[in-house]
Design an enzyme around this catalytic site. Structure first.
Site, PDB file in Angstrom:
ATOM      1  N   HIS A   7      -2.100  10.677  -0.741  1.00 37.44           N
ATOM      2  CA  HIS A   7      -2.216   9.834  -1.262  1.00 37.44           C
ATOM      3  C   HIS A   7      -2.144   9.192  -2.806  1.00 37.44           C
ATOM      4  CE1 HIS A   7      -3.321   5.578   0.357  1.00 37.44           C
ATOM      5  NE2 HIS A   7      -3.223   6.934   2.490  1.00 37.44           N
ATOM      6  N   LYS A  39      -7.232  -0.285  10.920  1.00 35.47           N
ATOM      7  CA  LYS A  39      -6.996  -0.292   9.759  1.00 35.47           C
ATOM      8  C   LYS A  39      -5.612  -0.527   9.731  1.00 35.47           C
ATOM      9  CE  LYS A  39      -5.943  -1.213   5.491  1.00 35.47           C
ATOM     10  NZ  LYS A  39      -5.626  -0.142   4.253  1.00 35.47           N
ATOM     11  N   GLU A  85       0.856  -1.343  -0.479  1.00 35.61           N
ATOM     12  CA  GLU A  85       0.199  -0.086  -0.006  1.00 35.61           C
ATOM     13  C   GLU A  85       0.662   1.661  -0.140  1.00 35.61           C
ATOM     14  OE1 GLU A  85      -3.540   0.135   3.006  1.00 35.61           O
ATOM     15  OE2 GLU A  85      -3.397   2.300   2.872  1.00 35.61           O
ATOM     16  N   ASP A  89       3.433 -13.514  12.213  1.00 35.10           N
ATOM     17  CA  ASP A  89       2.407 -14.587  11.569  1.00 35.10           C
ATOM     18  C   ASP A  89       1.425 -12.568  12.016  1.00 35.10           C
ATOM     19  OD1 ASP A  89      -0.185 -14.330  11.171  1.00 35.10           O
ATOM     20  OD2 ASP A  89       0.144 -17.059  13.092  1.00 35.10           O
TER      21      ASP A  89
END
Ligand code: NAD
Length: 427
Positions: free
Chosen positions: A380, A266, A89, A282
């Protein structure tokens, strides 16, 4: 075996797991009708030895390369650290660099609650659950000895059994007796270590409880392995009181509303999972633990907090379970993970967890600051425009030119990118 592309394709491929990655790839290519370029691409395993890749998971046909970026400006507990982050991302690495730059002078301060993992043993059909609970608790010394005997290496390193809990859970099929083995797993994430112990104890717990034992596995809600980080951004360094108050308001929104908290967290995990992945740990285990911890009160909420301190500065903190290790899983065997751990210079799992917590906080600060000021899209867009340019077919120098024009025209869209690319090629 006929697996040619077409309507009679079958996914039942006997002995697929026994083949080599290349043999499997050829079968998959025939099944899916892949072209030569796609096959050649998948056959190129990059910097991961195909023999190792084939040992890490099952039915391997290729590898998936994800960029590793490095976050700069991080000072954690007084020590400068370069943090490798593996993510697909855009803006994630830049966000950490920017947040850390604005607090570089004082940096991040961190702590942990310990390295304790929990394994659960589920007993059902227990006639007297309350009595069973006490009978199991009475066996603490026996349980400790059995757990420690499972892993003499762990014990020799100062780890091993630490505590015992027995919980009674009311369920539609009766009261379950759930035993928690609490184990210090030192520099291992510890899933296999504690699962082995739970497995070993299962017959004894069945006998002591008088019931039947079903599940024997760790809990990813590793709430005895919390990592914490805090930092104080000076109001003057982040654009003044209005920006500071906007960030606090953004946090309060997440604290009050699960719809917002999911996106807020998130963003935190953008940073955290990137370091977890780069170090071969993990990601799913850490993510499950983080979100379960965020919902521990019964209502899902923010993993971070933001307040205005007595000097008018922005006091921020994060706390979440971080079950990460330096050995076990892919951490020790994946060469990229080993190199990333070498960049970090960590020698304990605890230090790794502390760094990861600081990255999560940095990530969140940047996201909230952007949201509370210019909005997330602006930052972004430049990188997003490059992705759109590539999707439209731009290559080499065309990518930057097309992306720049898309941003200038405030229209970062695929259809516009295709037109702009034609213009660029025609000019
Ligand atoms: P592991 O079993 O490979 O290694 C741990 C062992 O290494 C310890 O038991 C100990 O004997 C030894 N050891 C050597 N040096 C050590 C040190 N300095 N500190 C601690 N132990 C040391 O790995 P693990 O950490 O028990 O398991 C991690 C793996 O389990 C990950 O790949 C994870 O994906 C997987 N897993 C996860 C889940 C889950 O999260 N629900 C479930 C099953 C498996």
């Amino acid at each position: 075996m006929n697996i040619a592309a077409g309507s009679n394709r079958s996914s039942r491929i006997a002995g697929f797991h026994k083949l080599s990655p290349r043999e499997r790839l050829d079968l998959v290519a025939a099944f899916a009708g892949l072209d030569e370029a796609q096959v050649a691409h998948l056959a190129n395993m990059g910097n991961l030895d195909p023999v190792l890749a084939d040992k890490l998971i099952e039915n391997v046909i290729g590898t998936m390369n994800i960029p590793v970026g490095v976050a700069t400006n991080m000072k954690i507990d007084g020590e400068d650290v370069l943090v490798p982050m593996a993510t697909e991302e855009s803006s994630v690495v830049a966000a950490v660099c920017n947040a850390a730059k604005q607090v570089y002078e004082t940096g991040f301060l961190t702590s942990v609650s310990g390295n304790l993992m929990i394994a659960q043993v589920q007993a059902v059909e227990v006639a007297d659950p309350a009595g069973a609970r006490i009978r199991i608790l009475e066996k603490r010394d026996e349980i400790k000895a059995a757990c420690d005997a499972c892993d003499p290496v762990l014990v020799s390193l100062g780890g091993g059994f630490r505590d015992l809990e027995v919980r009674l859970l009311d369920t539609p099929s009766g009261t379950m007796v759930v035993t928690h083995l609490i184990v210090d797993t030192r520099d291992a994430m510890g899933a296999n270590a504690v699962n082995t112990m739970a497995e070993k104890l299962a017959p004894s717990i069945a006998a002591w409880s008088g019931g039947r034992v079903y599940l024997r596995i760790l809990s990813n809600l590793a709430d005895r392995r919390l990592a914490r980080a805090r930092a104080v951004w000076k109001a003057a360094d982040i654009g003044g009181e209005a920006v500071r108050d906007g960030i606090v308001s953004a946090y309060e929104f997440a604290a009050a509303d699960p719809y917002r908290a999911a996106t807020h967290n998130k963003g935190i995990m953008n940073g955290i999972s990137a370091v977890v992945l780069a170090t071969g740990n993990d990601t799913r285990a850490v993510e499950a633990g983080a979100h379960a911890y965020a919902a521990r009160s019964g209502r899902y909420t923010s993993l971070t907090t933001y307040e205005v301190d007595k000097d008018g500065n922005l006091s921020a903190s994060i706390e979440l379970p971080l079950a990460v290790g330096l050995i076990g899983g892919a951490t020790k065997v994946h060469p990229t993970a080993r190199a990333c751990l070498a960049i970090l210079g960590v020698t304990t799992a605890e230090r790794l967890a502390r760094i990861i917590a600081a990255v999560g906080l940095a990530q969140n600060f940047s996201a909230l600051k952007a949201l509370a000021t210019t909005g997330i899209q602006k930052g972004h867009m430049a990188l997003h425009a490059q992705n759109i340019a590539m999707m439209a077919g731009a290559v080499g120098e065309e990518i930057d030119r097309v992306a720049r024009l898309l941003v200038e025209r405030a229209s970062v869209r695929m259809d516009v990118a295709q037109k702009v690319l034609e213009e660029v090629r025609g000019s």
